[in-house]
Design an enzyme around this catalytic site. Structure first.
Site, PDB file in Angstrom:
ATOM      1  N   ILE A  55       0.853  -1.190   0.000  1.00  0.00           N
ATOM      2  CA  ILE A  55       0.000   0.000   0.000  1.00  0.00           C
ATOM      3  C   ILE A  55       0.882   1.230   0.000  1.00  0.00           C
ATOM      4  CG2 ILE A  55      -1.875   1.210   1.185  1.00  0.00           C
ATOM      5  CD1 ILE A  55      -2.329  -1.493   2.725  1.00  0.00           C
ATOM      6  N   THR A 113       4.181   1.341   2.922  1.00  0.00           N
ATOM      7  CA  THR A 113       5.153   2.241   2.303  1.00  0.00           C
ATOM      8  C   THR A 113       4.737   3.695   2.469  1.00  0.00           C
ATOM      9  OG1 THR A 113       4.224   2.466   0.051  1.00  0.00           O
ATOM     10  CG2 THR A 113       5.446   0.433   0.551  1.00  0.00           C
ATOM     11  N   LYS A 133       6.599   9.410   9.629  1.00  0.00           N
ATOM     12  CA  LYS A 133       5.142   9.398   9.727  1.00  0.00           C
ATOM     13  C   LYS A 133       4.573   7.981   9.767  1.00  0.00           C
ATOM     14  CE  LYS A 133       4.595  13.892   7.453  1.00  0.00           C
ATOM     15  NZ  LYS A 133       3.942  14.640   6.335  1.00  0.00           N
ATOM     16  N   ASP A 158       9.095   6.623  -2.597  1.00  0.00           N
ATOM     17  CA  ASP A 158       8.654   7.854  -3.252  1.00  0.00           C
ATOM     18  C   ASP A 158       8.081   7.449  -4.601  1.00  0.00           C
ATOM     19  OD1 ASP A 158       8.278  10.252  -4.532  1.00  0.00           O
ATOM     20  OD2 ASP A 158      10.308  11.017  -4.192  1.00  0.00           O
ATOM     21  N   ASN A 197      -2.491   4.107  -3.346  1.00  0.00           N
ATOM     22  CA  ASN A 197      -3.278   4.994  -2.483  1.00  0.00           C
ATOM     23  C   ASN A 197      -2.737   6.421  -2.428  1.00  0.00           C
ATOM     24  OD1 ASN A 197      -5.150   5.620  -0.089  1.00  0.00           O
ATOM     25  ND2 ASN A 197      -3.119   5.934   0.793  1.00  0.00           N
ATOM     26  N   TYR A 243      -7.631  18.663  -9.144  1.00  0.00           N
ATOM     27  CA  TYR A 243      -7.791  17.432  -8.361  1.00  0.00           C
ATOM     28  C   TYR A 243      -8.846  16.531  -8.996  1.00  0.00           C
ATOM     29  CZ  TYR A 243      -8.941  14.249  -4.558  1.00  0.00           C
ATOM     30  OH  TYR A 243      -9.190  13.121  -3.817  1.00  0.00           O
ATOM     31  N   LYS A 256      -8.405  12.739 -10.795  1.00  0.00           N
ATOM     32  CA  LYS A 256      -9.114  11.549 -10.336  1.00  0.00           C
ATOM     33  C   LYS A 256     -10.040  11.000 -11.412  1.00  0.00           C
ATOM     34  CE  LYS A 256      -7.352  11.099  -6.234  1.00  0.00           C
ATOM     35  NZ  LYS A 256      -6.532   9.902  -5.909  1.00  0.00           N
ATOM     36  N   VAL A 272     -13.658  10.420   3.940  1.00  0.00           N
ATOM     37  CA  VAL A 272     -13.115   9.630   5.041  1.00  0.00           C
ATOM     38  C   VAL A 272     -12.474  10.621   6.004  1.00  0.00           C
ATOM     39  CG1 VAL A 272     -11.538   7.778   5.721  1.00  0.00           C
ATOM     40  CG2 VAL A 272     -12.659   7.701   3.476  1.00  0.00           C
ATOM     41  N   THR A 312      -9.836  11.994   7.948  1.00  0.00           N
ATOM     42  CA  THR A 312      -8.382  11.894   8.068  1.00  0.00           C
ATOM     43  C   THR A 312      -7.798  13.293   8.292  1.00  0.00           C
ATOM     44  OG1 THR A 312      -7.743  12.325   5.763  1.00  0.00           O
ATOM     45  CG2 THR A 312      -8.493  10.085   6.297  1.00  0.00           C
TER      46      THR A 312
END
Length: 290
Positions: free
Chosen positions: A10, A36, A42, A59, A87, A151, A155, A184, A186
């Site tokens: 992921i 990953t 983080k 990366d 992701n 954005y 997508k 979601v 986050t």
């Protein structure tokens, strides 16, 4: 002999984010998780030292970094990977007239071309496992939301490409799932520096609205990353192929987008974002300039 543990890689697994939620969900289901992220500081604390979790620095914008990840996974799995989850991604709230071409290209590099690069690099491992490619897109890719053109377009491009890859990879024995994610909960918006609206912008008069739009207001009432991740794992293990809508009010959003006339859907979206009133302010400000 016991069957080999299934594996999943992921991207973009920073603590608190969707990737971390997906990693935790797959880990709970018994997968060997290749977690990953670009910045290892983080790493989610509860997964960093967990059994059957391998943390890799990756990366997705670096061909060399991707190649190193492929080698690392192949060494541990015998050249197989059951699931690849693309992701990594980033948002950008900015009027198109104020978005530099450089920023727009950078966003497409991360949200569109990076998943393609990952697919190309890991496809031999996926073919060997007769595995599954999972691309993280967004319901935003289906919606004409003002001030999110870069954005949403990135997508939308990924939704279309992923569906084409579904057809192309099918004869190779690889299943493709496109996650059309709604909201979601986050800290993603907290981790992104909102570009400042220049004083010369036609939209400077509504800059406060734009900053709020980029501050995570769309996440209100959304599921947490683990709840989201468990839903994704359930869909993947059920053998889903193609688009899978998941997240806050995913079913309602899917059918509204699919069945309602575009004008009606736009009106619903406008009722939520309150954008028409803001656009009216822009028009009034333009008149005042003349």
């Amino acid at each position: 002999m016991a069957p080999a543990r299934k594996s999943v890689l992921i991207t973009g697994c920073s603590a608190g984010g969707i990737g971390a939620g997906l990693a935790e969900a797959f880990h709970q289901k018994g997968y060997h998780v290749f977690l990953t992220l670009r910045n290892l500081s983080k790493t989610p604390t509860d997964l960093g030292n967990a059994p059957n979790v391998t943390v890799l620095q990756l990366d997705v914008l670096s061909a060399e970094s991707i190649a190193t990840a492929v080698e690392s996974v192949a060494r541990e799995t015998g050249g197989r990977l059951d699931i690849l989850v693309n992701n990594s991604g980033q948002n950008l709230v900015m009027p198109a007239l104020d978005t530099t071409l450089e920023d727009g290209r950078k966003l497409f590099d991360l949200n569109f071309f990076a998943p393609m690069a990952m697919m190309q690099a890991f496809i031999p491992l996926l073919i060997k496992a007769r595995g599954c490619l999972v691309n993280q897109s967004s319901a935003a890719g289906c919606m004409a939301m003002p001030f999110l053109s870069m954005y949403n377009s990135s997508k939308a491009a990924l939704i279309m490409a992923s569906d084409i890859w579904r057809r192309e990879l099918e004869p190779l024995g690889v299943r493709t799932v496109t996650l059309v994610t709604t909201s979601v909960k986050t800290p993603a918006f907290e981790n992104v520096t909102m570009p400042r609206i220049p004083e010369t912008s036609y939209y400077y008069v509504i800059r406060d609205y734009l900053y709020r739009l980029g501050g995570g207001q769309l996440q209100e009432g959304a599921p947490d990353p683990l709840t989201y991740g468990l839903g994704v794992v359930k869909a993947i293990e059920a053998g889903k192929v193609g688009e899978v809508w998941v997240g806050k009010d995913a079913g309602m959003n899917h059918w509204s987008w699919k069945l309602l006339p575009k004008s009606t859907f736009d009106s619903m979206l406008d009722g939520f974002l309150k954008v028409s009133g803001e656009l009216a302010k822009v028009a009034e400000a333009l008149k005042a300039r003349k």
